[in-house]
Design an enzyme around this catalytic site. Sequence first.
Site: not given
Lengths: 743, 228
Positions: A54, A100
Amino acid sequence: MSAMHEPNEQQIKEEKLYRQMGMTDEEFGRVEDILGRLPNYTETGLFSALWSEHCSYKSSKPILRNFPTEGERVLQGPGEGAGIVDIGDNQAAVFKMESHNSPSAIEPFIGAATGAGGVLRDVFSMGARPVALVNSLRFGDLTDARDRFLFEEAVAGIASYGNGIGIPTIAGEVQFDNCYSKRPLVNAMAVGLLNHEDIQKGVAAGVGNTVIYAGATTGRDGIHGATMSSAEVTVEEEAELPVMQGGDPFLEKLVMDACLELAKSDALIGMQDMGAAGLSSASAEMASSAGYGIEMNMNLVPQRESGMTAYEMMLSESQERMLIVVKKGREQEVIDLFAKYGVEAVAIGKVTDDKMLRLVHHGEVVAEVPADALAEDAPVYHKKSEEPSYFKEFQSMEMTEPVVADLKGTLVDLLKRPTIASKEWAYSQFDSHARRNTVVAPGSSAGVIRVDGTNKGLAMTSDCNSRYVYLDPETGGKIAVAEAARNLVCSGAEPIAVTDCLNFGSPDKPEVFWQFERSAAGISDACRTLNAPVISGNVSLSNEVNGVPVYPTPTIGMVGLVHDLSHVTTTSFKNAGDLIYVIGEATQDFGGSELQQMLEGDISGQAPAIDLDVEATRQQALLAAIQNDLVESATDLSEGGFAVALCEKAFDAEGLGADVTIAGSAVTALFSETQSRFLVTVKEENAKAFEAAVQDAVKIGNVTETNRVVIRGEQDTVLIDETVEELRSAWKGAIECLLNSEA
Amino acid sequence: MKFAILVFPGSGCDVDMYHAINEVLGAEAEYVWHDEAELAGFDAVMVPGGASYGNYLRPGALAKGSPALEQLKAFAASGKPVLGVGNGFQILTEANVLPGAFLLNKGLKFRSGKVKLTVQNTESIFTESYEKDQQILIPFAHQYGNYYVDEETLEELKENNRIAFTYTNGSVDGSTGHIAGVLNEQGNVLGIMPLPERAVEEIIGGTDGLPLFKSILKRWSENNVSHA
């Protein structure tokens, strides 16, 4: 866990405790080499978070490098909080899209809300005032109760944050397919505006300058969120996941207003959102990108809970927090500025010249590592890529026209498909008109916002038909970009730049990595041809449920410039008597189509072909015609093909209908998803000029005031003849109807 | 004429109001931060929409504790115009400047869009530029838009012509008597749930909200001419 009870260096190595933080044996060895010693628990945590997929893009970097990222408008490409493009008159548009997905799969309301919150911070940390939100959502097809829950809650979460902070949500898309069942994709995009001289960056420069922490207190929420989001979620594992971070749009509004005021002050050196990996990434990245170091006293970090360790504070993902570097001696003035907005700001450290990130807790150095090593030296993996066996099989399939007995019934069924049906159920929950600049609200091809104080506008959209990408990643990637550009052109805007959110399965699966690689190549090609460079983006890998990856979904967020608001064009018919034109011919393109999925329950074959040069030519011609005021309404043909697009033009046009005659085989002409096609209406007096401007346009009929949609085929056959009311009710109520079903 | 826009933390639609008055109506508006409020020098006070204090506890419930509210009550008692829109209306009911209370929308969800209103009272400071029974299209955005008053109050509001606007096609959100906008007893305070300040320009949300602001300005101009 108190620091006393943290495992020591030897235990971390011997018991391979770093593995629990998502770090491999090789990566741990690399950390040992960099430090010349074993890392302690806090340091191991820092590396594992900053080196997560990430934060570091370690698997995707080699692919992302190939995106075109430069252009005459680009002021800031990928690498900062958000990308920036020039829009003339000393103004610039700032935007970014983020995923998300993992949080939204677990706690959809909070997950979706904090997604919007995070991407807004990325934009205002650049010094730009956010002016609009866009969201791109993927869910299972709503036949499963869990998927209905995820969808309802995610939409409510986005609404709570956007409405609460007072930024309008003006565009978006929702695709429903069971490949997303229990693993939704929630991508949020924020767009902001600034004047060139107000551009801020996340840098910690100037020895002795002060590091200030502003915003919410730090709690034990979201610890290791960055690592988690890079891991596959199995349904059984949900209970073990870390506590999710909650969102507070009220606080965010105060933090935003304060940061935007601070952005105008010469006391500011740099600021960055504490996003994924929280204080770790903000401090390491700000120091590294400026070529300096940072030393922080962890006792000074505002804490929500007692007894927090440095490890916990550094890895917390509590929301609504900013890290700010200000000139030495100007601290109080900045703290007072935040206090005016009721926001806590505290000096917690200083900029150093030794390029180290050094943390002091209770008077002792608890971590000391090179900032560059954290931010820049993550390993880069060239993952194995392998063409999946399905690809050859699908490519070799002969495409045939589906057998459809009842044309009208099929059209009505298509209009009820949730991917095609009206999304009003979702977007009516978003305040789309806040801040009084929304020119086109959700429901048309793209949202359009006025650039405050000017006669210009920004159009925005997000698009990706992942079924095409699955069948043929390269073609699907091209189509995603082309479709986004089409939506902007149909709204009267010149496409200027792209942000992306690349959602895929596990990169350790060679077939998935191949999808990633090929679709990125398609995106690059299309961005080059359509002159829309990639200025920011996000990668979300390991979107899988129980080992099965979602369809490859490289979502494209695109922003276009409306040079004059009089160019703004929408989908709906405008006047009875206007001529209807179709641009582009239908061929048998049913691979991955909504009709194929509906009839066969699955997709197969070849994705629709796309010729980017034809696409670019048509888009340029149509945009020029719109800018010359020759076009009354415009829409592109997408899911469901011609018949669906024609109906959509009638749905919001009170009292108007259409009477058209189309050539060729009925099923192909009505439902094929051939690319690079548009439906436009033109006033009769402009017909000649329009035909000269758009060479591929074919006149097919008229807008009528009969309130019926009549589609005629060859030899005077009537293929479809139905009232707009009947068609609209199928389209309008479908999603609510699915949500209310008890099955 | 000088308008105060009373800003609480979280009042997001202050900019909409500011734009409507300064740039479209052509009058003068100033932001007034709630805890520095000095309202005496103003000719009208606007309480804008948004989410004051994050709508925590109940929309408007925390704003009513601000020191600005005492001043606002005094200002209203002086007879000068006070307009509360959206969250501003909720604040005025919480502070008992206007009757009634707001419940969660009947459908439980936040709803946003445009809604048709019928102008019921064309004699007030706020509505005299409209025609009686005129239908206007106004944007709205709320989750607690379900206005409630008891039977007795409803009768009183009707008798005294205090219902300024109703929802033309009934209230989807459940409001008593389909009320969209209500006046205080003296007629100088209006609360309206839809957002007229977002309907003052053709290209943005239409212009059906503009006569409301024109009405305020017109009455002020007349009074000030007659006083001159």
